[in-house]
Motif scaffolding. Structure first.
Motif, PDB file in Angstrom:
ATOM      1  N   TRP A 189      17.354  72.516 -28.079  1.00 20.33           N
ATOM      2  CA  TRP A 189      17.039  73.117 -26.783  1.00 20.33           C
ATOM      3  C   TRP A 189      15.792  72.457 -26.192  1.00 20.33           C
ATOM      4  O   TRP A 189      15.759  72.116 -25.011  1.00 20.33           O
ATOM      5  CB  TRP A 189      16.851  74.621 -26.975  1.00 20.33           C
ATOM      6  N   LEU A 209      23.554  64.192 -19.606  1.00 26.06           N
ATOM      7  CA  LEU A 209      22.732  65.116 -20.386  1.00 26.06           C
ATOM      8  C   LEU A 209      23.479  66.417 -20.655  1.00 26.06           C
ATOM      9  O   LEU A 209      23.392  66.977 -21.752  1.00 26.06           O
ATOM     10  CB  LEU A 209      21.420  65.390 -19.653  1.00 26.06           C
ATOM     11  N   THR A 210      24.231  66.887 -19.686  1.00 24.25           N
ATOM     12  CA  THR A 210      25.033  68.100 -19.878  1.00 24.25           C
ATOM     13  C   THR A 210      26.103  67.874 -20.949  1.00 24.25           C
ATOM     14  O   THR A 210      26.319  68.740 -21.804  1.00 24.25           O
ATOM     15  CB  THR A 210      25.689  68.510 -18.552  1.00 24.25           C
ATOM     16  N   ALA A 240      15.702  66.673 -19.456  1.00 24.18           N
ATOM     17  CA  ALA A 240      15.969  67.077 -18.072  1.00 24.18           C
ATOM     18  C   ALA A 240      14.700  66.960 -17.227  1.00 24.18           C
ATOM     19  O   ALA A 240      14.741  66.482 -16.084  1.00 24.18           O
ATOM     20  CB  ALA A 240      16.507  68.504 -18.028  1.00 24.18           C
ATOM     21  N   ALA A 287      24.410  67.862 -24.293  1.00 23.55           N
ATOM     22  CA  ALA A 287      24.082  69.226 -24.710  1.00 23.55           C
ATOM     23  C   ALA A 287      25.334  69.940 -25.226  1.00 23.55           C
ATOM     24  O   ALA A 287      25.271  70.660 -26.229  1.00 23.55           O
ATOM     25  CB  ALA A 287      23.466  70.004 -23.555  1.00 23.55           C
ATOM     26  N   ILE A 340      16.690  68.899 -24.965  1.00 21.92           N
ATOM     27  CA  ILE A 340      17.463  68.931 -23.720  1.00 21.92           C
ATOM     28  C   ILE A 340      16.564  69.262 -22.532  1.00 21.92           C
ATOM     29  O   ILE A 340      16.638  68.617 -21.476  1.00 21.92           O
ATOM     30  CB  ILE A 340      18.644  69.928 -23.823  1.00 21.92           C
TER      31      ILE A 340
END
Length: 65
Positions: free
Chosen positions: A48, A13-14, A55, A17, A51
């Motif tokens: 944003w 996920l990071t 998360a 992003a 993401i």
């Protein structure tokens, strides 16, 4: 046992992003529309939210299992 799986999902996920916020992709949405406004703030806000939602889904899903 789920901690390594969540860790790898959060790393992914990071990286996703970072991909969405790279300057070449941001420059695509920095062009003005027909009304003269830029789509960049809308794009940043939507990405944003996605993401943050992903998360939360990853971290909250680990409590149920």
């Amino acid at each position: 046992m789920k901690a390594p799986m969540n860790h790898s999902r959060l790393v992914g996920l990071t990286l996703l992003a970072c991909l969405f916020f790279m300057p070449p992709l941001l420059l695509i949405f920095d062009r003005p529309s027909s009304s003269g406004l830029s789509w960049l703030p809308v794009y940043i806000f939507i990405v944003w939210l996605i993401i943050i939602g992903l998360a939360a889904w990853i971290l909250e899903g680990s409590r149920d299992e």
